[in-house]
Design an enzyme around this catalytic site. Structure first.
Site, PDB file in Angstrom:
ATOM      1  N   PRO A 103      56.261  11.310  88.526  1.00  0.00           N
ATOM      2  CA  PRO A 103      55.159  10.481  88.015  1.00  0.00           C
ATOM      3  C   PRO A 103      54.623  11.103  86.732  1.00  0.00           C
ATOM      4  O   PRO A 103      54.280  12.289  86.711  1.00  0.00           O
ATOM      5  CB  PRO A 103      54.126  10.536  89.148  1.00  0.00           C
ATOM      6  CG  PRO A 103      54.444  11.778  89.913  1.00  0.00           C
ATOM      7  CD  PRO A 103      55.913  12.002  89.777  1.00  0.00           C
ATOM      8  N   MET A 104      54.556  10.312  85.658  1.00  0.00           N
ATOM      9  CA  MET A 104      54.112  10.831  84.357  1.00  0.00           C
ATOM     10  C   MET A 104      53.125   9.863  83.735  1.00  0.00           C
ATOM     11  O   MET A 104      53.470   8.702  83.479  1.00  0.00           O
ATOM     12  CB  MET A 104      55.320  11.062  83.442  1.00  0.00           C
ATOM     13  CG  MET A 104      56.234  12.186  83.914  1.00  0.00           C
ATOM     14  SD  MET A 104      57.713  12.398  82.897  1.00  0.00           S
ATOM     15  CE  MET A 104      58.749  11.063  83.534  1.00  0.00           C
ATOM     16  N   CYS A 106      48.154  17.821  89.283  1.00  0.00           N
ATOM     17  CA  CYS A 106      47.727  17.521  87.917  1.00  0.00           C
ATOM     18  C   CYS A 106      46.625  18.481  87.492  1.00  0.00           C
ATOM     19  O   CYS A 106      45.628  18.635  88.207  1.00  0.00           O
ATOM     20  CB  CYS A 106      47.252  16.077  87.833  1.00  0.00           C
ATOM     21  SG  CYS A 106      46.789  15.580  86.161  1.00  0.00           S
ATOM     22  N   LYS A 138      52.658  16.172  96.299  1.00  0.00           N
ATOM     23  CA  LYS A 138      53.226  16.880  95.155  1.00  0.00           C
ATOM     24  C   LYS A 138      52.224  17.944  94.735  1.00  0.00           C
ATOM     25  O   LYS A 138      51.055  17.642  94.491  1.00  0.00           O
ATOM     26  CB  LYS A 138      53.518  15.939  93.989  1.00  0.00           C
ATOM     27  CG  LYS A 138      54.228  16.618  92.814  1.00  0.00           C
ATOM     28  CD  LYS A 138      54.659  15.608  91.754  1.00  0.00           C
ATOM     29  CE  LYS A 138      55.523  16.267  90.687  1.00  0.00           C
ATOM     30  NZ  LYS A 138      54.770  17.171  89.802  1.00  0.00           N
ATOM     31  N   ARG A 187      60.275  14.993  82.162  1.00  0.00           N
ATOM     32  CA  ARG A 187      60.412  14.586  80.767  1.00  0.00           C
ATOM     33  C   ARG A 187      61.853  14.326  80.347  1.00  0.00           C
ATOM     34  O   ARG A 187      62.109  13.435  79.527  1.00  0.00           O
ATOM     35  CB  ARG A 187      59.764  15.637  79.859  1.00  0.00           C
ATOM     36  CG  ARG A 187      58.244  15.551  79.852  1.00  0.00           C
ATOM     37  CD  ARG A 187      57.618  16.756  79.198  1.00  0.00           C
ATOM     38  NE  ARG A 187      57.729  17.945  80.028  1.00  0.00           N
ATOM     39  CZ  ARG A 187      57.441  19.172  79.629  1.00  0.00           C
ATOM     40  NH1 ARG A 187      57.063  19.383  78.384  1.00  0.00           N
ATOM     41  NH2 ARG A 187      57.540  20.192  80.455  1.00  0.00           N
ATOM     42  N   GLY A 221      60.805  21.859  84.456  1.00  0.00           N
ATOM     43  CA  GLY A 221      61.763  22.455  83.524  1.00  0.00           C
ATOM     44  C   GLY A 221      63.209  22.095  83.770  1.00  0.00           C
ATOM     45  O   GLY A 221      64.106  22.732  83.209  1.00  0.00           O
ATOM     46  N   HIS A 237      56.073  21.632  92.044  1.00  0.00           N
ATOM     47  CA  HIS A 237      56.231  22.001  90.641  1.00  0.00           C
ATOM     48  C   HIS A 237      56.197  23.519  90.583  1.00  0.00           C
ATOM     49  O   HIS A 237      55.202  24.142  90.948  1.00  0.00           O
ATOM     50  CB  HIS A 237      55.109  21.398  89.800  1.00  0.00           C
ATOM     51  CG  HIS A 237      55.290  21.581  88.334  1.00  0.00           C
ATOM     52  ND1 HIS A 237      54.913  20.633  87.407  1.00  0.00           N
ATOM     53  CD2 HIS A 237      55.809  22.608  87.604  1.00  0.00           C
ATOM     54  CE1 HIS A 237      55.189  21.070  86.186  1.00  0.00           C
ATOM     55  NE2 HIS A 237      55.725  22.266  86.300  1.00  0.00           N
TER      56      HIS A 237
END
Length: 332
Positions: A13-14, A96, A136, A231, A210, A168
Site C-alpha cells: 500500500p502506497m 506508517c 503490517k 516502489r 528495499g 517492513h
C-alpha cells in the site's frame, strides 16, 4: 487459490500511488499478486462519510484494504464497510511513520502499544466474518530494540488471532526523520525478519523494504512465506510483475509483453474516459511500463506532456506507443 497463497507476492500500500487505477493496471500485469489499497483512515470512513474511498473494480481481486486508526469501535465499523464492499482482506497499518499518524495515534507509533493493536484487531475480527484481518508493521520505532520488541509484538498479535503479518524490515524513526527518509535511511535488517519466520512457524510472515527485483523475491522466499514489493513495483512494473505469475506462482501461461498490457488496458481507459474521468488519472501509473527498455523515454514524455490536457484520450497512448516502436525500428 487462497488469499495466503496470493500473499506469496504482494504490492505494498502506497499513499498517492496504489489507487484503484494503479491497481487495475497492476492486475493486468499479474493475475496472481495480492494488491493493496492506499491507507484509508477508519475515521474518514466512519465519521467523514468517505465510503467512496473504498471503491474498486471487480477485476482487482484479490485485493486488500489497509485501514489506519486505533479507535476500536471505528476500526470495527470500517472493517464492516470494507467487507460489505467485497474486499478479500482487511489490513491494519502499524508501520506508517508520518507526523499525521503520530498525532492520530496510529501507524508506526502503535509499535509501542502491542496490547492496543491486539484489542484493535480483535474488534476488527468481530466484524470481518471469514475475511482475514492482517497487520503490517515495522521492526520497531525510535529507541526500541527490534530483537526484543518484534518477537513480543508478533506474539501479542498472534494471541489475538492474527495469522498473517507483513514486516517492513526497518525501524521507523518518528523523531528526527521525515516519512520519505524513513523509507531509506534506517538500515534494513533482513536477518531479523528471516529469524521471525523461523521462530513463528504458525504465522504467515511477509517481508517488505528495499526489495527491487524478482531475483531478490526468490531469495527472500527461501526464508519467508511472502514478499511485499513497494516502489519497484510502481516505477518498474514490467520487471516486477509481468513474469511474477510464472516465476513466483508457477502459473503455466506465457507472460504478457508491455505492448499487450497496454492493449488490455484500453477498455478500462475507454470506460473511465466515457464516465468523465481524465486520462492522466490512469496513465500516471503507467509511465514506468517500458522502464529499461527501448523507447522508454519517449513513452514517458508523451504521456507526461499529453495526458493531462483537456479532452486527452487514447490517441495520447497511441502516440506514446509510436515513440517506442520508432526507437525499436531504428535499432534494427
Amino acid at each position: 487459490m487462497k488469499i495466503n497463497q496470493h500473499a506469496r507476492l504482494s504490492v505494498a500500500p502506497m499513499m498517492d500511488w496504489t489507487d484503484r487505477h494503479c491497481r487495475a493496471f497492476h492486475r493486468v500485469l499479474s493475475q496472481e499478486v495480492l494488491l493493496y489499497t492506499e491507507m484509508v483512515t477508519a475515521s474518514a470512513l466512519v465519521r467523514g462519510g468517505a465510503r467512496h474511498l473504498l471503491a474498486f473494480n471487480a477485476s482487482e481481486h484479490p485485493v486488500a484494504v489497509q485501514l489506519g486508526g486505533s479507535d476500536q469501535a471505528e476500526l470495527a465499523a470500517a472493517t464492516a464497510m470494507a467487507v460489505d464492499e467485497g474486499y478479500d482482506e482487511v489490513n491494519l497499518n502499524v508501520g506508517c511513520p508520518s507526523d499525521r499518524v503520530q498525532s492520530g495515534c496510529f501507524g508506526a507509533v502503535l509499535m509501542r502499544q502491542p496490547d492496543l493493536v491486539a484489542d484493535c484487531v480483535t474488534a476488527m475480527q468481530s466484524r470481518a466474518g471469514v475475511v482475514p484481518v492482517t497487520v503490517k508493521c515495522r521492526i520497531g520505532v525510535d529507541e526500541q530494540h527490534p530483537q526484543d520488541v518484534l518477537p513480543h509484538f508478533l506474539q501479542t498479535t498472534a494471541a489475538a488471532g492474527v495469522t498473517r503479518v507483513t514486516i517492513h524490515a526497518r525501524k521507523a524513526w518518528l523523531d528526527g526523520l521525515s516519512p520519505k527518509e524513513n523509507r531509506d535511511v534506517p538500515p534494513l535488517d533482513y536477518p531479523l525478519v528471516h529469524d521471525m519466520a523461523r521462530r513463528f512457524p504458525d504465522l504467515h510472515l511477509s517481508i517488505n523494504g528495499g526489495i527491487t527485483s524478482l531475483d531478490q523475491v526468490d531469495t527472500h522466499l527461501q526464508y519467508m512465506d511472502g514478499v511485499m514489493v513497494g516502489r519497484a513495483a510502481y516505477h518498474t512494473p514490467a520487471d516486477v510483475l509481468l513474469t511474477a505469475d510464472q516465476r513466483v506462482f508457477g502459473v503455466d501461461r506465457p507472460p504478457l509483453s508491455p505492448f499487450e498490457a497496454v492493449e488490455q488496458m484500453r477498455p478500462y481507459i475507454a470506460d473511465h474516459l466515457q464516465a468523465g474521468g481524465r486520462l492522466n488519472q490512469i496513465t500516471r501509473h503507467m509511465l514506468g511500463l517500458f522502464a529499461g527498455r527501448p523507447g522508454a523515454r519517449g513513452w514517458r514524455r508523451t504521456l507526461s506532456e499529453g495526458a493531462h490536457r483537456p479532452g486527452a484520450g487514447l490517441e495520447v497512448v497511441e502516440a506514446g506507443l509510436d515513440q517506442v516502436i520508432a526507437v525499436i525500428h531504428a535499432a534494427e
